[in-house]
Scaffold this motif. Sequence first.
Motif: not given
Length: 598
Positions: A292-297, A341-349
């Motif tokens: 399971q993913p743990t970090t925000k990224q 809303k998302s703080n991830s630039g990758f996800l927004r892109g």
Amino acid sequence: MAEIIQERIEDRLPELEQLERIGLFSHAEIKAIIKKASDLEYKIQRRTLFKEDFINYVQYEINLLELIQRRRTRIGYSFKKDEIENSIVHRVQGVFQRASAKWKDDVQLWLSYVVFCKKWATKTQLSKVFSAMLAIHSNKPALWIMAAKWEMEDRLSSESARQLFLRALRFHPECAKLYKEYFRMELMHAEKLRKEKEEFEKASMDVEHPDYSEEILKGELARIIYKNSVSIIKGAEFHVSLLSVAQLFDFAKDLQKEIYDDLQTLHTDDPLTWDYVARRELEIESQTGEEQPTTKQAKAVEVGRKEERCCAVYEEAVKTLPTEAMWKCYITFCLERFTKKSNSGFLRGKRLERTMTSFRKAHELKLLSECQYKQLIVSLLCYKFLREALEVAVAGTELFRDSGTMWQLKLRVLIESKSPDIAMLFEEAFVHLKPQVCLPLWISWAEWSEGAKSQEDTEAVFKKALLAVIGADSVTLKNKYLDWAYRSGGYRKARAVFKSLQESRPFSVDFFRKMIQFEKEQESCNMANIREYYERALREFGSTDSDIWMDYMKEELTHPLGRPENCGRIYWRAMKMLQGESAEAFVAKHAMHQTGHL
């Protein structure tokens, strides 16, 4: 009638004596209660009955019950409830019974009766009220659901709730809401039985109960309802609603899978099915073997994967079902994820890329509605994606050339982008649009010009607009023009604009009131000008607007340069010009002013 009222008041005396004896009410308060009760009794015993009198009677008794409760709490006395509260509750029920018998069709009255019984009466009494109400209002599914829900949740009687649903379905054999709530009730019943069985097992009690059979505990009764209902009520929407209910119950995994499989089998040609299947990918967790993913990224990457799986389903859907409705589901999903809303630039892109890719495909096929172009432009503007917003706006105005809103959005994008071609695009819009939808664009052009161009350019826009916009729409434009003139060039400019427009009908009263206000704001206020503006306003609206006449008179009375002696002449002119209700309103206002109320 007097004997009946006297008898009913005497019936109250034991409870009133108890109230006084235990110190909840004083002797004076008891006398006041008797007087009020006599008035209320008279109104519900007379020959001509009114529903409001019964409602007032009930409300008074409820207020009395609540007051008794508060005073009991204050002094800490909890005895004699049978002689006091129960007596009042019984009397209110009698009044409700009379009222509901006379005004049988008033559902709100029945619901008030139900609410009263829920708070003050016994469960058995409320059950009888529901029975009486449903005997009369059997044509209202919502009332059947309310009664069944109460039996299930308050009386804890699954059997009574089941019987009510079965009776309701005899009256409404094709009511989707009834089937859905009946389905929910049987799942709740199975869940309750499972919990009971667990408790017995924990206590090491071996209880043989026919309801604890494995089939019932798995929700077999709910499954029967599901099968029967989908054979009667067609369509993916109902199917999905049942699946949504089933998903609330963890023990019903087999039933959920069956409903889900049937949905895909029976409704492959319905966009709602594909939409549901695609969105379901968001809820599916990673494989149990995967970490399971743990970090925000890592979490952002995982969300991105889920969204990719959703889009893969949508891509398959629009190939299988290439309709406007299916593309609407796809674009709506992309927009929802894009605006999340998302703080991830990758996800927004990624979300922006997916949204624009799906839009381009749908646009090529001409399978998007005007509303969706607008939604997409507004969303892109909110997040300052101006290049993408312009792409959508250009595409939208190509398809919907006669839409004023679409052109407005395109111009909004260009203004925010600080494009040098804005004036040219306004001109282009007016070529394609009908004159009657152009007013918002003219106002937008003038507002933009005020901030970006010279006064001469802005005035030229207003003058062009006044030549193009006619009729009632021109009224708004004239007011805007006058406001701009005062903002940009002060009173002298505003008066010049007023003079140029004073014969260009139609006007609004506000047009003249603005000039009066502008004049009064000047240091050297000219009363002759104020009179001129009032006279011009009266020429246009003097036969219908009594307020102008009153304000004119007040101005003469209160202004330092006014002439109070003119008021009499103004009054008689008003009486001659005003007609009908306007004249009556003027006389009433004048009389109030004369007596000092204004």
